[in-house]
Scaffold this active site. Structure first.
Site, PDB file in Angstrom:
ATOM      1  N   ASN A   9       1.102  -1.073   0.072  1.00 37.85           N
ATOM      2  CA  ASN A   9       0.013  -0.033   0.025  1.00 37.85           C
ATOM      3  C   ASN A   9       0.885   1.191  -0.050  1.00 37.85           C
ATOM      4  O   ASN A   9       1.520   1.691   0.980  1.00 37.85           O
ATOM      5  CB  ASN A   9      -0.960   0.086   1.150  1.00 37.85           C
ATOM      6  CG  ASN A   9      -1.692   1.314   1.424  1.00 37.85           C
ATOM      7  OD1 ASN A   9      -1.811   1.880   0.538  1.00 37.85           O
ATOM      8  ND2 ASN A   9      -2.452   1.417   2.531  1.00 37.85           N
ATOM      9  N   LYS A  11       0.081   4.235  -0.490  1.00 36.56           N
ATOM     10  CA  LYS A  11      -0.687   5.437  -0.012  1.00 36.56           C
ATOM     11  C   LYS A  11      -0.301   6.728  -0.926  1.00 36.56           C
ATOM     12  O   LYS A  11      -0.272   6.443  -2.225  1.00 36.56           O
ATOM     13  CB  LYS A  11      -0.236   5.613   1.455  1.00 36.56           C
ATOM     14  CG  LYS A  11      -0.186   4.464   2.291  1.00 36.56           C
ATOM     15  CD  LYS A  11      -0.253   4.761   3.815  1.00 36.56           C
ATOM     16  CE  LYS A  11      -0.325   3.528   4.516  1.00 36.56           C
ATOM     17  NZ  LYS A  11      -0.301   3.538   6.129  1.00 36.56           N
ATOM     18  N   HIS A  94      -9.785   1.376   4.417  1.00 32.15           N
ATOM     19  CA  HIS A  94      -8.492   1.347   5.011  1.00 32.15           C
ATOM     20  C   HIS A  94      -8.726   2.577   6.034  1.00 32.15           C
ATOM     21  O   HIS A  94      -9.464   3.284   5.919  1.00 32.15           O
ATOM     22  CB  HIS A  94      -7.497   2.040   4.176  1.00 32.15           C
ATOM     23  CG  HIS A  94      -6.285   1.950   4.781  1.00 32.15           C
ATOM     24  ND1 HIS A  94      -5.818   3.093   5.600  1.00 32.15           N
ATOM     25  CD2 HIS A  94      -4.948   0.959   4.850  1.00 32.15           C
ATOM     26  CE1 HIS A  94      -4.444   2.849   5.961  1.00 32.15           C
ATOM     27  NE2 HIS A  94      -3.955   1.512   5.523  1.00 32.15           N
ATOM     28  N   GLU A  96      -7.132   4.871   7.218  1.00 35.52           N
ATOM     29  CA  GLU A  96      -7.245   6.285   6.871  1.00 35.52           C
ATOM     30  C   GLU A  96      -8.398   6.752   6.163  1.00 35.52           C
ATOM     31  O   GLU A  96      -8.663   7.974   6.205  1.00 35.52           O
ATOM     32  CB  GLU A  96      -5.946   6.266   6.360  1.00 35.52           C
ATOM     33  CG  GLU A  96      -4.553   6.266   6.983  1.00 35.52           C
ATOM     34  CD  GLU A  96      -3.232   5.563   6.193  1.00 35.52           C
ATOM     35  OE1 GLU A  96      -3.218   5.680   5.046  1.00 35.52           O
ATOM     36  OE2 GLU A  96      -2.461   5.182   7.108  1.00 35.52           O
ATOM     37  N   GLU A 166      -5.897  -4.831  10.588  1.00 39.38           N
ATOM     38  CA  GLU A 166      -4.773  -3.632  10.621  1.00 39.38           C
ATOM     39  C   GLU A 166      -5.513  -2.845  11.882  1.00 39.38           C
ATOM     40  O   GLU A 166      -6.121  -1.892  11.665  1.00 39.38           O
ATOM     41  CB  GLU A 166      -4.775  -2.961   9.407  1.00 39.38           C
ATOM     42  CG  GLU A 166      -4.633  -3.259   8.107  1.00 39.38           C
ATOM     43  CD  GLU A 166      -3.729  -2.376   7.197  1.00 39.38           C
ATOM     44  OE1 GLU A 166      -2.724  -2.710   6.798  1.00 39.38           O
ATOM     45  OE2 GLU A 166      -4.294  -1.132   6.829  1.00 39.38           O
ATOM     46  N   GLY A 172       1.825   2.330  10.847  1.00 36.62           N
ATOM     47  CA  GLY A 172       3.043   3.383  10.849  1.00 36.62           C
ATOM     48  C   GLY A 172       3.510   3.754  12.069  1.00 36.62           C
ATOM     49  O   GLY A 172       4.111   4.767  11.933  1.00 36.62           O
ATOM     50  N   SER A 212       2.797  -1.847  10.519  1.00 35.58           N
ATOM     51  CA  SER A 212       4.134  -1.822  10.729  1.00 35.58           C
ATOM     52  C   SER A 212       4.835  -3.074  10.707  1.00 35.58           C
ATOM     53  O   SER A 212       5.799  -3.710  11.139  1.00 35.58           O
ATOM     54  CB  SER A 212       4.561  -1.532  12.283  1.00 35.58           C
ATOM     55  OG  SER A 212       4.116  -0.121  12.613  1.00 35.58           O
TER      56      SER A 212
HETATM   57  P1  PGA Z   1       2.309   0.569   7.689  1.00 38.49           P
HETATM   58  O1  PGA Z   1       0.823   0.725   7.003  1.00 38.49           O
HETATM   59  O2  PGA Z   1       3.159  -0.806   7.320  1.00 38.49           O
HETATM   60  O3  PGA Z   1       3.267   1.779   7.444  1.00 38.49           O
HETATM   61  O4  PGA Z   1       2.112   0.327   9.245  1.00 38.49           O
HETATM   62  C1  PGA Z   1      -0.011  -0.404   6.701  1.00 38.49           C
HETATM   63  C2  PGA Z   1      -1.264   0.085   6.108  1.00 38.49           C
HETATM   64  O5  PGA Z   1      -1.572   1.196   6.381  1.00 38.49           O
HETATM   65  O6  PGA Z   1      -1.640  -0.556   5.404  1.00 38.49           O
END
Ligand code: PGA
Length: 255
Positions: A9, A11, A94, A96, A166, A172, A212
């Site tokens: 992903n 983003k 997601h 976000e 997630e 993140g 992460s």
């Molecule tokens: P990350 O993000 O690996 O940077 O924690 C995962 C995601 O948002 O799908």
């Protein structure tokens, strides 16, 4: 048998030249035996990245979409448009999108339905916030998110879905969930699908962990029986890092 899957992903990152270069570099570093790999770039990169991905046998995913096919929806992208670019997967719900753009479980369900109508496989994201976790609401939150998203779907479609667990606090943050916790939630997700559809359907659904994930911890997650792969954000942005993550995942998955 469920085919292991690693999804990137990206983003809101990368310009077109960087994106194409990433795919070429990464593909050159991948071991012969690989899991299914899905690259999910921003909308603006789908055409170029898709073309490059197809040359190397990688799959293309979008990060979001609207549910309508066409119309007066300024700024939105439809499933038909994604299909036109030969998109295979689409990330739906997601955290976000839910947190920053107010997406609800109902909207997520509409998007999932639209994805199936256009033969795009959804990667449904679910996960609890830190507050919900501290209030011991994780399983209740996951149950609500999964069951609302899948309500009314054809079991044959559901068996193809990818569900990414997630936890919001792990995204993140550098603070991944423990493998035991991720495995427990994944098992719970399978039970939800089994109760809502059937045991057979639940057995076919692929469940990923996201939050992460990096090349150092991927092996542990791949060892968990309930997990079929990972959705990777930060560690998917650099070609050699991502390739080594994928190669490690493959070593464990195909042991
Ligand atoms: P990350 O993000 O690996 O940077 O924690 C995962 C995601 O948002 O799908």
């Amino acid at each position: 048998m469920r085919i292991p899957l690693i999804a990137a992903n990206w983003k809101m990152h990368k310009k077109q030249s960087e994106a194409v270069q990433f795919v070429e570099q990464c593909a050159g570093l991948l071991a012969a035996l690989k899991p299914e790999i899905v690259i999910c770039p921003a909308f603006t990169l789908l055409a170029a990245v898709g073309e490059t991905c197809r040359r190397y046998g990688l799959r293309l995913g979008a990060q979001n979409m609207f549910w309508e096919t066409a119309g007066a929806f300024t700024g939105e992208v439809s499933p038909l448009m994604l299909k036109d670019l030969q998109v295979d997967y689409v990330i739906i719900g997601h955290s976000e999108r839910r947190r920053l753009f107010g997406e609800t479980d109902r909207q997520v369900a509409q998007k999932i339905k639209a994805a199936y109508q256009h033969k795009i496989t959804p990667i449904l994201c679910v996960g609890e916030t830190l507050e919900q976790r501290q209030a011991r609401q994780t399983m209740a939150v996951i149950t609500e998110q999964v069951s609302t998203a899948l309500k009314g779907l054809d079991p044959a479609d559901v068996s193809k879905i990818v569900i990414a667990y997630e936890p919001v606090w792990a995204i993140g943050s550098g603070l991944a969930a423990t493998v035991v916790d991720a495995g427990t939630v994944a098992a719970r997700i399978r039970t939800i699908v089994s109760e809502q559809f059937s045991m057979q359907t639940a057995r076919e659904v692929r469940i990923l962990y996201g939050g992460s994930v990096n090349r150092d911890n991927i092996a542990e997650f791949m060892q968990a029986a309930e997990l079929d792969g990972a959705l990777v954000g930060g560690a998917s942005l650099e070609a050699s890092t991502f390739a080594s993550l994928v190669n490690t995942a493959a070593e464990v998955a195909f042991l």
